[in-house]
Write a protein that holds these residues in place. Structure first.
Motif, mmCIF file in Angstrom:
data_model
loop_
_atom_site.group_PDB
_atom_site.id
_atom_site.type_symbol
_atom_site.label_atom_id
_atom_site.label_comp_id
_atom_site.label_asym_id
_atom_site.label_seq_id
_atom_site.Cartn_x
_atom_site.Cartn_y
_atom_site.Cartn_z
ATOM 1 N N UNK A 256 0.885 -1.118 0.140
ATOM 2 C CA UNK A 256 -0.140 -0.167 -0.013
ATOM 3 C C UNK A 256 0.964 1.251 -0.005
ATOM 4 N N UNK A 257 2.211 1.047 0.444
ATOM 5 C CA UNK A 257 3.199 2.401 0.499
ATOM 6 C C UNK A 257 3.831 2.423 -0.631
ATOM 7 N N UNK A 258 3.948 1.681 -1.654
ATOM 8 C CA UNK A 258 4.400 1.571 -2.947
ATOM 9 C C UNK A 258 4.292 2.700 -4.010
ATOM 10 N N UNK A 259 2.887 2.958 -4.139
ATOM 11 C CA UNK A 259 2.480 4.052 -5.084
ATOM 12 C C UNK A 259 3.114 5.498 -4.431
ATOM 13 N N UNK A 260 2.969 5.686 -3.058
ATOM 14 C CA UNK A 260 3.537 6.866 -2.445
ATOM 15 C C UNK A 260 5.174 6.980 -2.537
ATOM 16 N N UNK A 261 5.757 5.912 -2.498
ATOM 17 C CA UNK A 261 7.119 6.018 -2.655
ATOM 18 C C UNK A 261 7.653 6.225 -4.162
ATOM 19 N N UNK A 262 6.749 5.627 -5.263
ATOM 20 C CA UNK A 262 7.068 5.946 -6.605
ATOM 21 C C UNK A 262 6.705 7.462 -6.846
ATOM 22 N N UNK B 237 -2.885 0.742 7.826
ATOM 23 C CA UNK B 237 -2.565 -0.445 6.844
ATOM 24 C C UNK B 237 -2.701 0.237 5.545
ATOM 25 N N UNK B 238 -2.802 1.579 5.486
ATOM 26 C CA UNK B 238 -3.215 2.037 4.010
ATOM 27 C C UNK B 238 -2.667 3.319 3.996
ATOM 28 N N UNK B 239 -2.359 3.992 2.738
ATOM 29 C CA UNK B 239 -2.159 5.269 2.139
ATOM 30 C C UNK B 239 -3.153 5.769 1.430
ATOM 31 N N UNK B 240 -3.329 6.954 1.495
ATOM 32 C CA UNK B 240 -4.097 7.727 0.769
ATOM 33 C C UNK B 240 -3.583 8.784 0.089
#
Length: 274
Positions: free
Chosen positions: A89-95, A227-230
């Motif tokens: 769930x964190x990978x899109x933010x890291x990208x 457990x999730x990012x927005x």
């Protein structure tokens, strides 16, 4: 007869890395033990990485490239491998973080991930994921490489005084972490401000959040729960949180006074017992 584990290189970046390592090693006529001797590790470690039971490090990858003459192949792959170790769930933010030209973050409890030391990060991550702490720490440190680019993003951090006082690890870990924050005073692309308890109520009391700006893409607001990012690029949200962040900056101590407070906390609270 030795049972050789079959790998599907398309399954994940880690599987591809292990498959390619085995292929390159065998192409050079080396056993796992022989390659291990060349790159100063055990043959067992080579085998564990080839079969994805162990996540490789950047240092391991650079040594393999040098030993096998693979023209930086494994040094390029390692970034993908380590990013894949981040929570899904964190990978899109890291990208998106890796592409940002300007990062603004408010941290209510802990030091921002891009500024964490290895031991501080490990103490945090081992609380909930002791079995994966090493891999998660490596992934977090890999994120920090964006600050080492020739053209790094501008990073502005406002952190609550609570982040300085909450002991993570032990006093030695905290002293090292606070000293690391002070080392950024010489970095023109990183600004750190501390929001003191004396500021009272403020617009960040709902929790930590980040704002990302890009050369050509819309700004992004990011917040996370357990457990999730927005993430959202919704203009009213961006406007409201950008104003909120500006108010936090105005309320916080100046970068110079913040450094003085960090120094005082480091020496008085996390200093040597003597």
């Amino acid at each position: 007869m030795v049972n050789i584990q079959q790998l599907d290189p398309s399954a994940s970046p880690l599987d591809y890395y292990g498959w390619e390592l085995r292929r390159q090693r065998e192409a050079h006529g080396l056993t796992q033990h022989q390659l291990g001797e060349i790159i100063f590790c055990t043959g067992s470690l080579v085998g564990q990485i080839e079969t994805t039971r162990k996540v490789p490090t950047r240092e391991f990858s650079e040594r393999v490239d040098a030993a096998l003459g693979t023209d930086g192949l494994f040094s390029r792959l390692i970034g993908l491998v380590l990013r894949s170790q981040l929570p899904t769930w964190f990978q899109p933010y890291a990208a998106m973080e890796s592409r940002a030209t300007y990062i603004s973050t408010f941290q209510a409890q802990v030091v921002y991930g891009l500024l964490q030391t290895r031991r501080y990060a490990r103490a945090l991550l081992a609380v909930d994921h002791p079995e994966k702490a090493d891999e998660m720490v490596a992934a977090r440190l890999e994120r920090q490489r964006i600050l080492e680019r020739s053209e790094p993003p501008a990073l502005w951090v406002v952190m609550s005084e609570a982040a300085l006082l909450q002991e993570v690890g032990d006093r030695e870990v905290m002293r090292e972490q606070l000293a690391h924050l002070l080392a950024f005073r010489a970095n023109p692309w990183v600004q750190i401000q501390v929001l003191p308890f004396a500021a009272g109520e403020h617009t960040g009391m709902m929790g930590s959040f980040n704002l990302l700006r890009f050369e050509d893409d819309p700004d992004l607001f990011y917040v996370e729960s357990y457990d999730q990012g927005h993430m959202t690029a919704n203009p009213p949200v961006i406007k409201e949180r950008s104003v909120g962040y500006a108010r936090l900056q105005a309320t916080a101590l100046s970068p110079e006074d913040s450094a003085a407070l960090i120094t005082r906390v480091m020496e008085e609270r996390h200093g040597d017992p003597s």
